[in-house]
Write an enzyme that holds these catalytic residues in place. Structure first.
Site, PDB file in Angstrom:
ATOM      1  N   GLU A  90      -0.616  -9.319  -0.819  1.00 15.46           N
ATOM      2  CA  GLU A  90      -2.036  -9.650  -0.646  1.00 15.46           C
ATOM      3  C   GLU A  90      -2.786  -9.616  -1.979  1.00 15.46           C
ATOM      4  O   GLU A  90      -3.751 -10.354  -2.170  1.00 15.46           O
ATOM      5  CB  GLU A  90      -2.667  -8.693   0.378  1.00 15.46           C
ATOM      6  CG  GLU A  90      -2.158  -8.986   1.784  1.00 15.46           C
ATOM      7  CD  GLU A  90      -2.543  -7.934   2.813  1.00 15.46           C
ATOM      8  OE1 GLU A  90      -2.364  -6.733   2.521  1.00 15.46           O
ATOM      9  OE2 GLU A  90      -3.033  -8.298   3.891  1.00 15.46           O
ATOM     10  N   GLU A 133       4.236  -5.127   7.293  1.00 10.58           N
ATOM     11  CA  GLU A 133       3.384  -4.176   8.018  1.00 10.58           C
ATOM     12  C   GLU A 133       3.847  -3.959   9.452  1.00 10.58           C
ATOM     13  O   GLU A 133       3.795  -2.849   9.980  1.00 10.58           O
ATOM     14  CB  GLU A 133       1.925  -4.669   8.013  1.00 10.58           C
ATOM     15  CG  GLU A 133       1.221  -4.531   6.667  1.00 10.58           C
ATOM     16  CD  GLU A 133       1.422  -5.716   5.733  1.00 10.58           C
ATOM     17  OE1 GLU A 133       2.344  -6.531   5.973  1.00 10.58           O
ATOM     18  OE2 GLU A 133       0.652  -5.822   4.758  1.00 10.58           O
ATOM     19  N   ALA A 178       0.858  -1.184   0.000  1.00  9.18           N
ATOM     20  CA  ALA A 178       0.000   0.000   0.000  1.00  9.18           C
ATOM     21  C   ALA A 178       0.891   1.229   0.000  1.00  9.18           C
ATOM     22  O   ALA A 178       2.048   1.179   0.438  1.00  9.18           O
ATOM     23  CB  ALA A 178      -0.885  -0.013   1.240  1.00  9.18           C
ATOM     24  N   GLY A 203       0.477  -5.047   0.911  1.00  9.58           N
ATOM     25  CA  GLY A 203      -0.718  -5.116   0.073  1.00  9.58           C
ATOM     26  C   GLY A 203      -0.433  -5.719  -1.298  1.00  9.58           C
ATOM     27  O   GLY A 203      -1.331  -6.279  -1.926  1.00  9.58           O
TER      28      GLY A 203
END
Ligand code: HXC
Length: 257
Positions: A111, A131, A65, A108
């Protein structure tokens, strides 16, 4: 079609989406995620497309992200932006999606690859969930999809201590389908996608749905759904054609009906 944040292309029956923020290693900001999902949904609706390849660059599939974008966000803003829902939208795509991964595949980004159906990885691919180093935790599926793929022990080490998996380790743990030299990872993914895209469309649709249910439901519910989908395919022209072609020792000609 060319967009600033993603590049799309159609080759035969394969729809290709390339993440395109090279300066920030394809960090996934809100706009990119919305654009990506919208392109995926367009491919999903297009009957000329049978399979989708999602890729990045040689250096990075996606480094996660966009940290810059979310650094100052409040919980309410995080909820309101509807950002994480984009991973759900990707997982709801009905056509097979192959992630072609090279370089960084983090947070992300990892993911995103996990929400695809298969992963073809280059030897330089590095999978991780960093993270914890930012004082947060996984938010777009890794705690569930990674654990169900590589198991609890490896997942815990990745999410609690930022352990990265090399492409070879990822192959060993069943996270990755194929491992290729860096300069052929995209071609390998495309070749696989072309083969899949040439198969009976309605059977592909039902088969993906059935396997997806293995991760979403109980065994009895999954088995019952598989049986319903199996029986339903006997209402299609492609089932008649596929079996007739076998009996006549000729290749089938699919109609998607
Ligand atoms: C914003 C990023 C970024 C990210 C890299 N960049 N990752 N910007 N968000 N996730 C930017 C850098 O700031 C830098 O910009 C440029 O990309 C190149 O990165 P470098 O760090 O200079 O490259 P390198 O030294 O090769 O290191 C590569 C790296 C590192 C190890 C991947 O960039 C890194 O650790 N990135 C962050 C990875 C991460 O923490 N991901 C998880 C994010 S949180 P400048 O302007 O300096 O050139 C997350 C949560 C998901 O994903 C939750 C649900 C969606």
């Amino acid at each position: 079609m060319t967009d600033s944040l993603i590049l799309t292309e159609i080759i035969g029956r394969v729809g290709i989406i390339r993440l395109n923020r090279p300066k920030v290693l394809n960090a996934l900001n809100q706009e990119l995620m919305h654009t990506l999902v919208s392109a995926l949904q367009d491919f999903d609706k297009n009957p000329e497309i049978g399979c989708i390849v999602l890729t990045g660059s040689e250096r990075a599939f996606a480094a996660g992200a966009d940290v810059k974008e979310m650094a100052d966000a409040s919980p309410f803003e995080m909820i309101q932006m509807g950002y994480i829902e984009q991973w759900d939208a990707l997982a709801a795509i009905t056509k097979p999606i192959i992630a072609a991964v090279s370089g960084w595949c983090l947070g992300g980004g990892c993911e995103l690859a996990l929400a695809c159906d298969m992963i073809v990885a280059s030897e330089s691919a590095k999978f991780g969930q960093p993270e914890i180093t930012l004082g947060i935790m996984t938010g777009a599926g890794a705690s569930q999809r990674l654990a169900r793929t590589v198991g609890k022990a490896v997942t815990m080490e990745m999410v609690l201590n930022n352990r990265h998996l090399s492409a070879e380790e990822a192959l060993g743990y069943g996270l990755v389908n194929r491992l290729t030299p860096v300069d052929t990872f995209f071609e390998e993914a495309l070749a696989l996608a072309k083969e899949i895209a040439a198969r009976a469309p309605l059977a592909l649709h039902s088969q993906k749905k059935a396997v997806t249910l293995a991760f979403d439901t109980t065994l009895p519910e999954g088995l019952a759904a598989e049986r319903r989908l199996f029986f339903l395919l006997f209402s299609t022209l492609d089932q008649k054609e596929g079996m007739q072609a076998f009996l006549e020792k000729r290749p089938p000609s699919w109609r998607g009906a």
